[in-house]
Design an enzyme around this catalytic site. Structure first.
Site, short mmCIF file in Angstrom:
data_model
loop_
_atom_site.label_atom_id
_atom_site.label_comp_id
_atom_site.label_asym_id
_atom_site.label_seq_id
_atom_site.Cartn_x
_atom_site.Cartn_y
_atom_site.Cartn_z
N PHE A 150 0.89 -1.03 0.16
CA PHE A 150 -0.14 0.03 0.52
C PHE A 150 1.03 0.98 0.34
O PHE A 150 2.00 1.21 0.87
CB PHE A 150 -0.99 -0.24 1.47
CG PHE A 150 -1.47 1.29 1.34
CD1 PHE A 150 -2.77 1.21 0.34
CD2 PHE A 150 -0.91 2.31 1.61
CE1 PHE A 150 -3.53 1.87 -0.27
CE2 PHE A 150 -2.02 3.64 1.28
CZ PHE A 150 -3.30 3.44 1.16
N ASP A 235 9.65 2.98 2.01
CA ASP A 235 7.77 3.99 2.12
C ASP A 235 7.64 3.59 3.70
O ASP A 235 7.57 2.56 4.47
CB ASP A 235 6.88 3.22 1.64
CG ASP A 235 6.29 4.03 1.81
OD1 ASP A 235 5.57 4.48 2.73
OD2 ASP A 235 5.20 3.74 1.09
N LYS A 264 2.18 10.91 7.19
CA LYS A 264 0.97 11.12 8.19
C LYS A 264 1.78 11.47 9.61
O LYS A 264 2.02 13.36 9.56
CB LYS A 264 1.12 10.08 9.16
CG LYS A 264 0.53 9.46 7.37
CD LYS A 264 -0.26 7.72 7.72
CE LYS A 264 -0.95 7.25 6.54
NZ LYS A 264 -0.74 6.19 5.65
C1 LIG Z 1 -1.08 5.90 4.27
C2 LIG Z 1 -0.09 5.61 3.36
C3 LIG Z 1 -0.02 6.30 1.91
C4 LIG Z 1 -0.15 7.11 1.68
O1 LIG Z 1 -0.41 8.26 2.16
P1 LIG Z 1 -1.59 9.58 1.98
O2 LIG Z 1 -1.53 10.15 2.67
O3 LIG Z 1 -3.04 8.91 2.30
O4 LIG Z 1 -1.75 9.35 0.56
C5 LIG Z 1 1.72 5.88 1.63
N1 LIG Z 1 1.88 4.42 2.12
C6 LIG Z 1 2.05 3.72 3.19
C7 LIG Z 1 3.02 2.67 3.87
C8 LIG Z 1 1.17 4.65 3.75
O5 LIG Z 1 0.83 3.84 5.35
#
Ligand SMILES: *Cc1c(COP(=O)(O)O)cnc(C)c1O
Length: 414
Positions: A150, A235, A264
């Protein structure tokens, strides 16, 4: 029913839910609770009922709701200067760079807004690096990603998602991605070709249900990427900034990515801000006009992020995540129920996976909500528990007076 002249406070929860249903795109199916206040680990609904937040806005509020120091930074900066665009300089950006670089041992930063934009930015930069530095033939760059990843919701990101719900009817998709199994370093070695420019991976797969790779996986992929001159892109938008009991999850294996994506909790939930943290070789390929965003690196975001990161460290939240995470997992493992397949976690990134016979995790989350504990199912059979990193033992004990009896049930509704 819609009251055009009314304010939110004059509506009851049922009315607000009805308005959302009628006027909003239905791209979410929230748990039915309408929140109006938050402080630390607690949130309140509009009737004044209190809940313990065990989701933390998908780890965006690691510092706890409405952290007073971050709020102060937001209020102070919003009275001075909020946005200049990058057409001009502002006096917060350099300080944000300096502090985040010192903390994460980074040499270049690209500030942007959302997590998905950080992922997009990394993809663009790594492709460009591939053509200009590695010497990949034009249009041939490949990026390897993992099954059940994700990384966000934009078109190029869903192009390499393996979740049919995220992809269905959104094509045509962006080419140039190759999918391999997660946690399998040999598969990475086998998938790399001379045109591979990057390997994009979550240190722990969050949305997939807190999937922790085998020990040594990150060290192995680090070695493979270095050997093949492939950029390792971690990520850490969900795993980063203290969630797993380290500032970055890469520290669990003592490695350093070439590009690290954070978002985040970078603002503690006050403001959308994300960043690509990189070595100078990759971000060094970007020249004026080639990439950007009106809001990226704005002074309000920078002031908020500087404070959000500072309080994580100053207030010991990272160490607390490690200690309280261990306690949380221990309490979960005490629950006896044959329908629980596995309890797993690192720091305060914790999950309970049910057997398929349990009929899905959603009903357990609904039952927990009624008892005052907010959490969310992911991938049908799993509940993720990820409270703010300021949680203490008493809060966890309070939560388990509610969690333990519900998770011990043979069916959430009995
Ligand atoms: C939440 C998330 C994203 C995307 O972030 P947004 O601010 O919602 O675009 C990308 N990678 C990971 C691992 C995430 O948990």
């Amino acid at each position: 029913m819609i009251y055009s002249d009314a304010t939110a406070s004059s509506h009851d929860e049922a009315e607000l839910m009805e308005i959302e249903l009628e006027l909003g795109a239905h791209n979410y199916k929230p748990i039915d609770v309408v929140l109006s206040k938050g402080e630390g680990v607690w949130v309140w609904d509009s009737d004044g009922k209190r809940y313990l937040d065990c989701l933390s806005a998908y780890s965006a509020v690691n510092q706890g709701h409405c952290h007073p120091k971050i709020r102060e930074a937001l209020i102070e900066q919003s009275g001075k200067l909020t946005l200049t665009s990058r057409a001009f300089r502002n006096d917060q950006l350099a300080l944000f760079y300096q502090e985040i670089c010192a903390l994460t041992n980074t040499s270049k930063v690209l500030p942007i807004n959302s997590g998905a934009e950080a992922v997009e930015s990394a993809i663009k930069a790594v492709r460009k690096w591939g053509y200009e530095v590695k010497g990949v033939p034009d249009g041939q760059a490949e990026i390897i990603v993992c099954r059940n990843n994700f990384h966000g919701r934009t078109l190029s990101i869903v192009s390499f998602s393996t979740d049919p719900t995220a992809r269905r009817n959104f094509g045509p998709f962006v080419p140039g991605f190759k999918v391999i199994p997660f946690g399998d370093a040999e598969a990475l070695d086998a998938a790399i070709t001379p045109n591979t420019v990057g390997f994009l991976v979550e240190p722990i797969q969050g949305e997939a249900g807190v999937i922790i790779p085998p020990d040594g996986y990150l060290r192995a992929v680090r070695e493979i990427c270095s050997r093949h001159n492939v950029m390792l892109i971690l990520d850490e938008i969900q795993t980063g900034l203290g969630r797993t009991g380290k500032l970055l999850a890469e520290e669990h294996e003592g490695i350093e990515a070439d590009l690290t994506l954070v978002g985040k909790a970078l603002s503690g939930g006050f403001y959308p801000i994300s960043a690509v943290l990189s070595n100078s070789e990759v971000l060094g390929v970007l020249r004026p006009g080639e990439h950007g965003s009106t809001f990226g690196g704005n002074p309000l975001a920078c002031a908020v992020a500087r404070t959000a990161v500072r309080v994580l460290i100053e207030e010991g939240m990272i160490e607390n995540a490690e200690r309280m995470g261990a306690y949380f997992v221990e309490r979960l493992k005490d629950i006896r129920n044959n329908l629980i397949r596995e309890v797993r976690g690192r720091g305060l990134m914790v999950a309970v996976e049910f057997e398929p016979e349990a009929g899905g995790a959603r009903a357990y989350c609904e039952a927990l909500k009624n008892e005052g504990v907010l959490c969310k199912d992911t991938h049908v059979n799993t509940i993720r528990f990820a409270p703010p990193l300021v949680i203490n033992r008493d809060d966890i004990d309070w939560a388990f007076e509610r969690i333990a009896p519900i998770l011990a049930r043979s069916s959430p509704t009995t």
